[in-house]
Design a protein around this motif. Structure first.
Motif, short mmCIF file in Angstrom:
data_model
loop_
_atom_site.label_atom_id
_atom_site.label_comp_id
_atom_site.label_asym_id
_atom_site.label_seq_id
_atom_site.Cartn_x
_atom_site.Cartn_y
_atom_site.Cartn_z
N PRO A 1 44.10 32.84 39.43
CA PRO A 1 44.71 33.66 40.51
C PRO A 1 45.09 35.07 40.07
N LEU A 2 45.63 35.21 38.85
CA LEU A 2 46.02 36.53 38.37
C LEU A 2 44.79 37.42 38.21
N LYS A 3 43.73 36.86 37.63
CA LYS A 3 42.50 37.64 37.44
C LYS A 3 41.84 37.95 38.78
N LEU A 4 41.91 37.03 39.72
CA LEU A 4 41.36 37.31 41.06
C LEU A 4 42.10 38.48 41.69
N TRP A 5 43.40 38.54 41.52
CA TRP A 5 44.17 39.65 42.07
C TRP A 5 43.80 40.96 41.39
N ARG A 6 43.61 40.91 40.07
CA ARG A 6 43.18 42.13 39.36
C ARG A 6 41.80 42.58 39.84
N ASN A 7 40.96 41.61 40.17
CA ASN A 7 39.61 41.95 40.64
C ASN A 7 39.63 42.71 41.96
N VAL A 8 40.68 42.49 42.77
CA VAL A 8 40.77 43.21 44.05
C VAL A 8 40.76 44.72 43.81
N GLY A 9 41.63 45.19 42.90
CA GLY A 9 41.70 46.62 42.62
C GLY A 9 40.42 47.14 41.99
N ALA A 10 39.86 46.36 41.04
CA ALA A 10 38.62 46.80 40.39
C ALA A 10 37.48 46.89 41.39
N LEU A 11 37.41 45.91 42.29
CA LEU A 11 36.35 45.91 43.28
C LEU A 11 36.53 47.05 44.28
#
Length: 383
Positions: A66-76
């Motif tokens: 979940p934490l990495k998925l949230w970080r992926n939001v900004g990167a994406l």
């Protein structure tokens, strides 16, 4: 209209319907003169993707943390803005959550493709799966899948578009296919006097390899066949060991082969005398069933899911319209009987079956039709 940029995101580019479709659609986007970007975390299809003219970006899209998925939001979102992306298209649940939030953050249209009959045995799993029904357009890969989405996620009913998975029929008519098939026969150590029973599916329990082995045990008295269960275990070493033990326990060592992943599906189909799709859970589409018919091969499938759309068989049609055999899922005795019947088909019956099967799938499941309809979805969102 300026040249659109379409971004697809998929966990990895290995084998599977979502991955194969991402590459096929990227090729059509590039052929359209548009810009195709695919985000994934590596995979054997990367080189093929790049050869289509699409752009590949390595991205941690397979994470479920979940934490990495949230970080992926900004990167994406940064990629979307920097590259001028017009549409975000997600093909798997975990990266779809990041893609949905990035689409909302950037104001871009969001498309999903519901590729599987995802397990949904709890309310929590239903909430997790629901991301695939939250697209501005939700593509279902069969009518079976469309009905499943409507039942599970009624809020999406007005946004569902059915686009059947498409197959490149030209690959099953290539003139060098017999020579490639012969190389496979030699690589797998199969004698020229043996008929080949083929299953092409990743090695996982619901694909039914154990059912196939049990069915083959009932055919052991016949000495004219070898079975090839080709597929990647994808780290499921315990299941692979179980299959090997089951083969030995049934006295089928040397007659049932587990060669791992097969890169050349058309050659494998050319080598086969009969193809098996033995899934014990519903296939949302079932690409192997269509490919077997495209190759003109007798086909035995579990009577589940989308095979009602892809395989024609009695009692729904007359015997003379049959394109394959349907058997109850998880029933090795019924599967053995159907395999026995297909192995005994005479040449004229095989030829007639092949002609019907090819005509059936070419009418309904072409790669050109799938990519054309997908491009039409994209146009509807940006024009």
């Amino acid at each position: 209209m300026p040249r659109p940029t379409i971004l697809q995101i998929v966990p990895e580019l290995h084998t599977g319907g979502a991955e194969r479709t991402a590459v096929d659609v990227a090729a059509r986007i590039a052929a359209e003169g548009w810009r195709a970007i695919v985000l994934a975390d590596g995979g054997r299809l990367v080189e093929e993707l790049i050869a289509t003219g699409a752009e590949y970006r390595r991205f941690p899209a397979k994470t479920k943390n979940p934490l990495k998925l949230w970080r992926n939001v900004g990167a994406l979102a940064e990629i979307v803005e920097a590259e001028g992306v017009d549409i975000i298209h997600a093909r798997s649940r975990a990266p779809a959550w990041s893609a949905l939030l990035a689409a909302r953050r950037t104001g871009r249209p969001f498309v999903t493709t519901y590729h599987g009959a995802y397990n949904q045995k709890s309310r929590l799993k239903g909430a997790y799966n629901s991301v695939m029904a939250r697209g501005d357009v939700v593509i279902a890969n069969s009518e079976y899948t469309a009905d499943l989405i409507r039942a599970r996620h009624p809020f999406a009913s007005g946004r569902i578009v059915t686009i059947h998975r498409g197959t490149d029929f030209g690959a099953f008519a290539a003139p060098d296919r017999p020579a490639r098939a012969e190389r496979l026969r030699q690589a797998w150590g199969i004698g020229a006097d043996k008929k080949v029973i083929l299953q092409l599916a990743r090695l996982t329990g619901w694909k039914g390899q154990t059912v196939v082995i049990d069915a083959l045990a009932e055919l052991a008295a016949r000495d004219d066949w070898v079975a090839v269960l080709a597929g990647d275990a994808q780290g499921r070493e315990a299941y692979l060991s179980e299959l090997k033990s089951r083969i030995v326990a049934n006295g089928l060592d040397g007659r049932v082969l587990l060669p791992g992943h097969c890169d050349d599906v058309p050659a494998a189909m050319a080598l086969a005398d009969v193809v098996v799709v033995a899934s014990t859970e519903p296939e949302a589409f079932g690409r192997a069933a269509v490919e077997a018919q495209a190759a003109g091969k007798p086909l035995v499938v579990s009577d589940l899911g989308a095979v009602q759309e892809t395989v024609v068989a009695p009692p729904d049609v007359d015997e003379g319209d049959r394109t394959g055999w349907k058997v109850p899922a998880g029933d090795p005795t019924a599967l053995a009987a159907a395999l026995d019947a297909t192995l005994d088909l005479d040449p004229s019956a095989r030829a007639a079956l092949a002609a019907r099967a090819k005509a059936h799938v070419e009418r309904s499941f072409s790669l050109a039709a799938m990519t054309e309809r997908t491009i039409a979805v994209y146009r509807s969102l940006i024009e």
